[in-house]
Design a protein around this motif. Structure first.
Motif, PDB file in Angstrom:
ATOM      1  N   VAL A 204      38.969  36.006  38.667  1.00 45.09           N
ATOM      2  CA  VAL A 204      38.908  35.548  40.299  1.00 45.09           C
ATOM      3  C   VAL A 204      40.347  35.932  40.800  1.00 45.09           C
ATOM      4  O   VAL A 204      40.425  36.487  41.801  1.00 45.09           O
ATOM      5  CB  VAL A 204      38.711  33.881  40.408  1.00 45.09           C
ATOM      6  N   ALA A 205      41.515  35.698  40.069  1.00 36.67           N
ATOM      7  CA  ALA A 205      42.635  36.141  40.496  1.00 36.67           C
ATOM      8  C   ALA A 205      42.888  37.599  40.778  1.00 36.67           C
ATOM      9  O   ALA A 205      43.519  38.228  41.883  1.00 36.67           O
ATOM     10  CB  ALA A 205      43.923  35.551  39.747  1.00 36.67           C
ATOM     11  N   SER A 206      42.287  38.390  39.799  1.00 35.40           N
ATOM     12  CA  SER A 206      42.508  39.846  39.981  1.00 35.40           C
ATOM     13  C   SER A 206      41.659  40.274  40.996  1.00 35.40           C
ATOM     14  O   SER A 206      42.235  41.344  41.776  1.00 35.40           O
ATOM     15  CB  SER A 206      42.111  40.515  38.461  1.00 35.40           C
ATOM     16  N   SER A 207      40.654  39.797  41.241  1.00 37.17           N
ATOM     17  CA  SER A 207      39.670  40.397  42.309  1.00 37.17           C
ATOM     18  C   SER A 207      40.326  40.170  43.502  1.00 37.17           C
ATOM     19  O   SER A 207      40.360  40.796  44.765  1.00 37.17           O
ATOM     20  CB  SER A 207      38.166  39.891  41.989  1.00 37.17           C
ATOM     21  N   ALA A 208      41.138  39.004  43.705  1.00 41.60           N
ATOM     22  CA  ALA A 208      41.789  38.505  44.753  1.00 41.60           C
ATOM     23  C   ALA A 208      42.933  39.495  45.084  1.00 41.60           C
ATOM     24  O   ALA A 208      43.163  39.964  46.271  1.00 41.60           O
ATOM     25  CB  ALA A 208      42.051  37.057  44.621  1.00 41.60           C
ATOM     26  N   ILE A 209      43.529  39.636  44.194  1.00 41.52           N
ATOM     27  CA  ILE A 209      45.111  40.546  44.284  1.00 41.52           C
ATOM     28  C   ILE A 209      44.473  42.033  44.859  1.00 41.52           C
ATOM     29  O   ILE A 209      45.130  42.768  45.816  1.00 41.52           O
ATOM     30  CB  ILE A 209      45.762  40.823  42.860  1.00 41.52           C
ATOM     31  N   MET A 210      43.454  42.544  44.403  1.00 41.22           N
ATOM     32  CA  MET A 210      42.698  43.889  44.490  1.00 41.22           C
ATOM     33  C   MET A 210      42.518  43.748  46.010  1.00 41.22           C
ATOM     34  O   MET A 210      42.697  44.465  46.927  1.00 41.22           O
ATOM     35  CB  MET A 210      41.691  44.301  43.789  1.00 41.22           C
ATOM     36  N   ARG A 211      41.900  42.576  46.457  1.00 38.49           N
ATOM     37  CA  ARG A 211      41.412  42.303  47.856  1.00 38.49           C
ATOM     38  C   ARG A 211      42.484  42.416  48.870  1.00 38.49           C
ATOM     39  O   ARG A 211      42.596  42.993  49.906  1.00 38.49           O
ATOM     40  CB  ARG A 211      40.647  41.072  48.081  1.00 38.49           C
TER      41      ARG A 211
ATOM     42  N   ILE B  78      40.724  47.012  35.952  1.00 34.73           N
ATOM     43  CA  ILE B  78      40.811  47.945  37.334  1.00 34.73           C
ATOM     44  C   ILE B  78      41.749  47.685  37.995  1.00 34.73           C
ATOM     45  O   ILE B  78      42.078  48.521  38.822  1.00 34.73           O
ATOM     46  CB  ILE B  78      39.436  48.175  37.802  1.00 34.73           C
ATOM     47  N   ALA B  79      42.348  46.462  37.962  1.00 35.11           N
ATOM     48  CA  ALA B  79      43.365  46.076  38.730  1.00 35.11           C
ATOM     49  C   ALA B  79      44.589  47.023  39.287  1.00 35.11           C
ATOM     50  O   ALA B  79      45.094  47.238  40.293  1.00 35.11           O
ATOM     51  CB  ALA B  79      43.759  44.442  38.849  1.00 35.11           C
ATOM     52  N   PRO B  80      45.440  47.214  37.964  1.00 31.83           N
ATOM     53  CA  PRO B  80      46.544  47.989  38.195  1.00 31.83           C
ATOM     54  C   PRO B  80      46.441  49.276  38.756  1.00 31.83           C
ATOM     55  O   PRO B  80      47.087  49.663  39.703  1.00 31.83           O
ATOM     56  CB  PRO B  80      47.202  48.030  36.675  1.00 31.83           C
ATOM     57  N   ALA B  81      45.519  49.994  38.450  1.00 29.78           N
ATOM     58  CA  ALA B  81      44.905  51.259  38.863  1.00 29.78           C
ATOM     59  C   ALA B  81      44.762  51.266  40.429  1.00 29.78           C
ATOM     60  O   ALA B  81      45.299  51.947  41.256  1.00 29.78           O
ATOM     61  CB  ALA B  81      43.985  51.901  38.116  1.00 29.78           C
ATOM     62  N   LEU B  82      43.890  50.419  40.686  1.00 30.45           N
ATOM     63  CA  LEU B  82      43.592  50.129  42.263  1.00 30.45           C
ATOM     64  C   LEU B  82      44.552  49.663  42.833  1.00 30.45           C
ATOM     65  O   LEU B  82      44.678  50.326  44.033  1.00 30.45           O
ATOM     66  CB  LEU B  82      42.180  49.170  42.282  1.00 30.45           C
ATOM     67  N   LEU B  83      45.630  49.047  42.470  1.00 24.92           N
ATOM     68  CA  LEU B  83      46.806  48.567  43.397  1.00 24.92           C
ATOM     69  C   LEU B  83      47.556  49.858  43.424  1.00 24.92           C
ATOM     70  O   LEU B  83      48.395  49.920  44.677  1.00 24.92           O
ATOM     71  CB  LEU B  83      47.329  47.385  42.739  1.00 24.92           C
ATOM     72  N   TYR B  84      47.840  50.552  42.394  1.00 25.12           N
ATOM     73  CA  TYR B  84      48.580  51.511  42.477  1.00 25.12           C
ATOM     74  C   TYR B  84      48.036  52.589  43.675  1.00 25.12           C
ATOM     75  O   TYR B  84      48.789  53.216  44.582  1.00 25.12           O
ATOM     76  CB  TYR B  84      48.504  52.480  41.123  1.00 25.12           C
ATOM     77  N   GLU B  85      46.537  52.734  43.644  1.00 18.04           N
ATOM     78  CA  GLU B  85      46.142  53.715  44.664  1.00 18.04           C
ATOM     79  C   GLU B  85      46.434  53.016  45.969  1.00 18.04           C
ATOM     80  O   GLU B  85      46.531  53.719  47.083  1.00 18.04           O
ATOM     81  CB  GLU B  85      44.543  53.920  44.382  1.00 18.04           C
ATOM     82  N   ALA B  86      46.209  51.726  46.199  1.00 12.39           N
ATOM     83  CA  ALA B  86      46.476  51.168  47.648  1.00 12.39           C
ATOM     84  C   ALA B  86      47.634  51.481  48.066  1.00 12.39           C
ATOM     85  O   ALA B  86      48.194  51.795  49.077  1.00 12.39           O
ATOM     86  CB  ALA B  86      46.227  49.471  47.413  1.00 12.39           C
ATOM     87  N   MET B  87      48.817  51.255  47.023  1.00 12.44           N
ATOM     88  CA  MET B  87      50.241  51.502  47.471  1.00 12.44           C
ATOM     89  C   MET B  87      50.419  52.936  47.772  1.00 12.44           C
ATOM     90  O   MET B  87      51.284  53.259  48.691  1.00 12.44           O
ATOM     91  CB  MET B  87      50.962  51.396  46.061  1.00 12.44           C
ATOM     92  N   GLU B  88      49.614  54.038  47.166  1.00 12.54           N
ATOM     93  CA  GLU B  88      49.712  55.412  47.678  1.00 12.54           C
ATOM     94  C   GLU B  88      49.300  55.663  48.940  1.00 12.54           C
ATOM     95  O   GLU B  88      50.061  56.402  49.732  1.00 12.54           O
ATOM     96  CB  GLU B  88      48.878  56.357  46.689  1.00 12.54           C
TER      97      GLU B  88
ATOM     98  N   ARG C 194      53.260  44.491  40.449  1.00 11.52           N
ATOM     99  CA  ARG C 194      53.743  44.157  39.236  1.00 11.52           C
ATOM    100  C   ARG C 194      52.960  42.778  38.509  1.00 11.52           C
ATOM    101  O   ARG C 194      53.056  42.788  37.549  1.00 11.52           O
ATOM    102  CB  ARG C 194      55.065  43.582  39.456  1.00 11.52           C
ATOM    103  N   GLU C 195      52.364  42.306  39.518  1.00 10.05           N
ATOM    104  CA  GLU C 195      51.485  40.944  38.851  1.00 10.05           C
ATOM    105  C   GLU C 195      50.280  41.557  38.243  1.00 10.05           C
ATOM    106  O   GLU C 195      49.649  40.800  37.381  1.00 10.05           O
ATOM    107  CB  GLU C 195      51.047  40.174  40.400  1.00 10.05           C
ATOM    108  N   ALA C 196      49.651  42.451  38.748  1.00  8.75           N
ATOM    109  CA  ALA C 196      48.111  42.892  38.279  1.00  8.75           C
ATOM    110  C   ALA C 196      48.099  42.966  36.665  1.00  8.75           C
ATOM    111  O   ALA C 196      46.954  42.498  36.325  1.00  8.75           O
ATOM    112  CB  ALA C 196      47.857  44.287  38.783  1.00  8.75           C
ATOM    113  N   PRO C 197      49.098  43.349  35.939  1.00 10.59           N
ATOM    114  CA  PRO C 197      48.489  43.669  34.357  1.00 10.59           C
ATOM    115  C   PRO C 197      48.661  42.153  33.602  1.00 10.59           C
ATOM    116  O   PRO C 197      48.054  41.906  32.598  1.00 10.59           O
ATOM    117  CB  PRO C 197      49.839  44.404  33.957  1.00 10.59           C
ATOM    118  N   VAL C 198      49.427  41.099  34.112  1.00 11.95           N
ATOM    119  CA  VAL C 198      49.244  40.050  33.374  1.00 11.95           C
ATOM    120  C   VAL C 198      47.890  39.256  33.136  1.00 11.95           C
ATOM    121  O   VAL C 198      47.537  38.815  32.174  1.00 11.95           O
ATOM    122  CB  VAL C 198      50.224  38.905  34.127  1.00 11.95           C
ATOM    123  N   ASN C 199      47.106  39.335  34.194  1.00 12.10           N
ATOM    124  CA  ASN C 199      45.646  38.879  33.654  1.00 12.10           C
ATOM    125  C   ASN C 199      45.117  39.746  32.817  1.00 12.10           C
ATOM    126  O   ASN C 199      44.104  39.168  32.138  1.00 12.10           O
ATOM    127  CB  ASN C 199      44.827  38.816  35.083  1.00 12.10           C
ATOM    128  N   ALA C 200      45.203  40.921  32.473  1.00 13.17           N
ATOM    129  CA  ALA C 200      44.789  41.785  31.588  1.00 13.17           C
ATOM    130  C   ALA C 200      45.161  41.275  30.458  1.00 13.17           C
ATOM    131  O   ALA C 200      44.444  41.677  29.397  1.00 13.17           O
ATOM    132  CB  ALA C 200      44.530  43.106  31.856  1.00 13.17           C
TER     133      ALA C 200
END
Length: 542
Positions: free
Chosen positions: A301-308, A386-396, A414-420
């Motif tokens: 749930v948290a990873s999908s939220a961070i991506m959102r 999938i969260a770290p890669a998606l958030l990198y792309e959002a950053m770009e 920076r937060e994204a990898p912890v849930n994985a």
């Protein structure tokens, strides 16, 4: 004038994370009116300037360990910035740590889904403080293995009051619970733990050893694994004893983590700490697993939220930023990148809430019980991966503006990898899938039947691929990740189709289940209306 700031988007504050999320609103259609009003208020709060500032300060002013006071007395206390306490106070008042355990209310039958919606909105604001929230909620599941302990501790956990005072649990208005599993030599292999537990009378033991990674060290008590004479067992270990004295937990240092900075994680020496046995002696793994299952749901749930939250920042930026004479969001390449990411966020969100629904319905529905057991590691694996890669792309999408620490995207990334990594890394999740496949293959038969029903036309061909992957994985352990990812994507597609997501579901299915290798985002072709996908999932809300 050089002081003018042209062509920069306004801050993404003042709107509403609930009202701007049609998919979440659709997921919550069956919730009661009071719950939906609460979600509306929470969605408004997380996008206020004040809330965003609390999140920033909680992560920039990191926790500090004080092992001794000024007279040299051992105190083992962690100091947090007031912003952290403010976030904790609000989340606990909202019941994020306990609502699934409370009696009555308007959430009966949907407790996990309603809590997941609150958790999802809160995680878009700040995730570090949700670590003790998650552990408290999940620890109650383990305590159910000892009804006496559950009756003693649960009422003081479910008060919805945050009490940061350094007092014995019996003197506090509200409690939080943590966990101490990981040791230097073992990590995920908790059976290699060397912390010892010696009988001290009745159900009490004395624990001696070391925990390498123990988060939320200011919790009022911790679930710990230790080697008892009967084997690896689970214990509830208070931090402060009823007489006000320390219970033998000496914190050595706080971890200097990549992300999750608002949350303290510690190394601790355990010197004769009193612990109360939870569950059966030698049954520590079994006792802990109910807790682990709940934490894995929260990870998804948290990873999908961070991506959102990250993609919402990217969409907002591109709607207001002009490049080469047009808004970025109108540029064909950017449209396809954003739409492609939006499909993954939609699939991840739908899948995380699908898992929450199975938790709610498992007791009364065999198929849902099978989904909860078999698919928890699947969902946790894919959504968190999938969260770290998606958030990198959002950053770009923001370019340099996204890379600086003032932007929330840097913190999300920076937060994204912890849930994985936490509560079972990718390989551990894939091995768990294999374990279910080997020991209870009938569970997957129930899951596949559900997927075929929800996918509708075309579901049979998807099932053929999944059955073939299962056949390979049954004799080739190294292929377990392939099976796990295919199960996750198929289940996400099935849930989008079941929800009636229309062209969003069509695009997800055609691009994710077609078997084509996709190394980066932006791979949608002209058959899919990228602008429609973006505007449907991320509408502009005044």
């Amino acid at each position: 004038m050089t002081q003018d700031v042209p062509n920069q988007p306004p801050p993404l504050t003042g709107s509403n994370a609930w009202r701007g999320d049609p998919l979440l609103i659709q997921i919550a259609e069956g919730f009661s009116d009071p719950v939906r009003r609460d979600l509306d208020g929470l969605g408004r709060f997380v996008l206020t300037h004040e809330a965003q500032d609390l999140a920033r300060l909680a992560n920039s002013e990191v926790p500090k360990l004080r092992t001794h006071d000024r007279q040299g007395r051992r105190i083992d206390q962690v100091e947090f910035h007031p912003a952290y306490h403010a976030l904790m106070r609000r989340s606990i008042a909202g019941g994020l740590h306990s609502s699934v355990w409370e009696n009555g209310g308007t959430e009966t039958g949907r407790r996990h889904q309603v809590r997941a919606a609150r958790f999802y909105l809160t995680a878009q604001l700040e995730c570090g403080h949700l670590c003790p929230i998650t552990m408290t909620n999940a620890s109650l599941a383990a305590l159910m293995a000892s009804p006496k302990l559950f009756r003693e501790w649960a009422p003081r956990v479910t008060t919805r009051k945050y009490d940061q005072a350094q007092k014995p649990p019996v003197e506090k208005t509200g409690l939080t619970l943590g966990m101490g599993m990981t040791e230097k030599q073992g990590g995920t292999d908790v059976r290699a733990n060397t912390t010892k537990a010696e009988r001290a009378g009745g159900s009490f033991y004395r624990l001696t050893g070391h925990k390498w990674f123990m988060s939320a060290p200011m919790s009022d008590a911790f679930l710990m694994l230790a080697q008892a004479p009967e084997g690896l067992s689970c214990f509830l270990v208070p931090r402060i004893l009823s007489d006000g004295s320390a219970n033998g937990l000496q914190f050595q240092r706080l971890k200097d983590k990549l992300g999750n900075r608002s949350n303290a994680s510690s190394e601790v020496e355990i010197q004769g700490a009193i612990g109360d046995l939870v569950g059966e002696p030698g049954g520590g793994i079994k006792t802990i697993m109910d807790m682990v299952t709940l934490t894995r749901l929260d990870c998804a749930v948290a990873s999908s939220a961070i991506m959102r939250a990250g993609l919402a920042e990217a969409v907002h930026h591109t709607r207001h930023r002009q490049v080469f004479g047009a808004n970025l969001v109108d540029q064909p390449l950017m449209q396809r990148v954003l739409a492609d990411m939006a499909l993954d966020v939609a699939g991840a969100t739908a899948l995380a809430f699908r898992l929450a629904r199975s938790f709610d319905e498992a007791a009364s529905d065999r198929g849902e019980a099978a989904f909860a057991r078999a698919m928890t590691p699947v969902v946790k694996y894919w959504v968190c991966k999938i969260a770290p890669a998606l958030l990198y792309e959002a950053m770009e999408c923001l370019g340099g503006n996204g890379y600086v620490e003032e932007a929330p995207l840097a913190r999300y990334y920076r937060e994204a990898p912890v849930n994985a990594i936490w509560e079972g890394s990718g390989n551990v999740m894939a091995l768990d899938v294999l374990r279910v496949l080997q020991r209870a293959p009938g569970l997957f038969e129930d899951v596949l039947a559900t997927l075929e029903r929800d996918l509708g036309p075309g579901g049979r061909s998807v099932l053929g691929v999944l059955r073939a992957a299962m056949q390979v994985a049954s004799s080739d352990e190294g292929s377990a990740r392939i099976l796990t990812e295919q199960l996750a994507i198929s289940a996400a597609a099935a849930e989008l189709r079941r929800m009636g997501a229309g062209r969003i579901a069509d695009a997800f299915i055609e691009t994710r289940l077609a078997g084509q290798w996709r190394g980066t985002y932006g791979m949608l072709d002209a058959r899919h209306d990228s602008r429609l996908i973006i505007d449907t999932l991320y509408p502009q809300v005044g």
